[in-house]
Design an enzyme around this catalytic site. Structure first.
Site, PDB file in Angstrom:
ATOM      1  N   ASP A 176      13.127 -10.214  -0.181  1.00 49.79           N
ATOM      2  CA  ASP A 176      11.712 -10.554  -0.162  1.00 49.79           C
ATOM      3  C   ASP A 176      11.321 -11.733  -1.044  1.00 49.79           C
ATOM      4  O   ASP A 176      10.149 -11.932  -1.326  1.00 49.79           O
ATOM      5  CB  ASP A 176      10.873  -9.327  -0.550  1.00 49.79           C
ATOM      6  CG  ASP A 176      11.116  -8.876  -1.982  1.00 49.79           C
ATOM      7  OD1 ASP A 176      12.070  -9.386  -2.604  1.00 49.79           O
ATOM      8  OD2 ASP A 176      10.363  -8.029  -2.460  1.00 49.79           O
ATOM      9  N   GLU A 177      12.265 -12.536  -1.495  1.00 53.59           N
ATOM     10  CA  GLU A 177      11.873 -13.714  -2.261  1.00 53.59           C
ATOM     11  C   GLU A 177      12.926 -14.799  -2.179  1.00 53.59           C
ATOM     12  O   GLU A 177      14.113 -14.529  -1.952  1.00 53.59           O
ATOM     13  CB  GLU A 177      11.575 -13.374  -3.711  1.00 53.59           C
ATOM     14  CG  GLU A 177      12.744 -12.866  -4.517  1.00 53.59           C
ATOM     15  CD  GLU A 177      12.353 -12.608  -5.963  1.00 53.59           C
ATOM     16  OE1 GLU A 177      12.057 -13.580  -6.691  1.00 53.59           O
ATOM     17  OE2 GLU A 177      12.345 -11.437  -6.374  1.00 53.59           O
ATOM     18  N   ASP A 221       0.798  -1.234   0.000  1.00 55.77           N
ATOM     19  CA  ASP A 221       0.000   0.000   0.000  1.00 55.77           C
ATOM     20  C   ASP A 221       0.823   1.273   0.000  1.00 55.77           C
ATOM     21  O   ASP A 221       0.298   2.351   0.217  1.00 55.77           O
ATOM     22  CB  ASP A 221      -0.972   0.055   1.196  1.00 55.77           C
ATOM     23  CG  ASP A 221      -1.999  -1.051   1.125  1.00 55.77           C
ATOM     24  OD1 ASP A 221      -2.447  -1.490   2.187  1.00 55.77           O
ATOM     25  OD2 ASP A 221      -2.327  -1.479   0.011  1.00 55.77           O
TER      26      ASP A 221
END
Length: 343
Positions: free
Chosen positions: A91-92, A17
């Site tokens: 993040d992966e 967001d």
């Protein structure tokens, strides 16, 4: 699908967001949330442009210490299911759950549990791709972002690849996709029609890889704790750059990307290379090697500044900039004083 011949590759969405960057007039977007992307906001876009496209945009300054802490929380969750973890960034990661610590046979159930644990522990959502090889797991994870999962079975793999545009293939960049299109290759089905000799002739060492993935085949193993020889990122700009400030702004997301990989994998780098490609497609590289691994991102930024400044005033427009780190090594487990380097 069962754990046999399967792999999962959850993708952790760190920023939700919001767009990560700086609201300053000369700042750039480092990463954009899915909500922001619907307004046309993307990484490397000037912040003023992003704000104009999405007036309600919220900017958050990068907090690498927080990102690393959360990444370690997520890595701890992964480790409860398998030691076969190959991080790609903060993040992966790829996970091989063929033989897993929970004794669970269904890979989709493992992915569901991991996503739920991430949500409970960190408050973050994650998407997951489940398949029988790394390429298809990566493709699957793109299907139901940012909070879902998708399965590609061995039965469905070749058909999935056949209808996929090659420009969406992981490992096929814009330049390669454009070359493929010129050769009449627009989908996986088109790629499958080409012989191995044809692909090697036109794409060199990548030819066998393209030949395999066109058939849903990818024999690369999940490699935990691997140390790459180098890590890099580059970006082609919509308009040629002629002055220092826009060039430095364009480099910032690339700096953060390569540093994020090093942070996630606890890797240090001693050699920094700046790549510059001009409007006429000629290119130069400038490198600097320091005595010890760079301790923090400000040190990397300082080296980049030293490499970038001498190329201005530019002799011609710059269409692409890249940053790569090499001379990589594992960071020591003990605490290392964060001393500024004499550069």
């Amino acid at each position: 699908m069962t754990g046999e011949e399967s792999s999962t590759r959850p993708r952790k969405i760190v920023h939700v967001d919001v767009a990560v960057g700086s609201p300053a007039a000369r700042g750039v977007v480092a990463a954009a949330s899915y909500e922001a992307r619907t307004f046309g906001v993307h990484s490397a876009m000037p912040s003023v442009t992003a704000q104009r496209k999405c007036p309600e945009l919220v900017f958050v300054r990068p907090r690498f210490d927080v990102y690393k802490a959360v990444s370690l929380q997520i890595r701890t969750i992964f480790a409860e299911y398998t030691p076969m973890i190959e991080p790609l960034s903060l993040d992966e990661a790829y996970l091989d759950v063929t033989e897993n610590l929970k004794g669970m046979e269904i890979a989709t159930e493992i992915a569901e549990e991991i996503r739920a644990r991430i949500k409970t522990t960190t408050g973050l959502t994650a998407s997951a791709g489940i398949s029988y090889n790394k390429f298809l797991a990566k493709m699957a994870s793109d299907q139901n972002k940012p909070d879902g999962q998708f399965v590609i079975t061995p039965k469905n793999g070749p058909a999935f690849v056949a209808r996929l545009p090659v420009k969406k293939f992981h490992g096929v960049g814009p330049a390669t996709a454009e070359k493929m299109n010129r050769l009449g290759i627009e989908t996986g089905a088109d790629l499958k029609e080409k012989t191995l000799d044809f692909l090697i002739e036109n794409f060199g060492k990548s030819g066998p890889y393209f030949y395999g993935i066109a058939r849903g085949i990818d024999n690369r193993q999940v490699k935990p704790d691997r140390v790459r020889k180098s890590v890099g990122a580059e970006d082609t700009f919509p308009q040629d750059i002629h002055s220092y400030e826009p060039a430095r702004e364009g480099l910032q997301p690339l700096i953060e990307k390569v540093w994020g990989y090093c942070e996630a994998n606890e890797i240090g780098a001693k050699t920094v290379t700046l790549k510059v490609k001009y409007a006429d497609f000629s290119q130069i590289t400038r490198s600097k090697t320091v005595p010890a691994p760079l301790p923090a991102i400000p040190d990397l930024e300082e080296v980049i500044n030293l490499l970038l400044a001498p190329i201005f005033p530019a002799r011609k427009g710059i269409r692409l900039l890249g940053v790569s780190l090499s001379s990589l090594e594992r960071r020591r487990s003990e605490t290392t004083p964060q001393l500024r380097l004499a550069l």
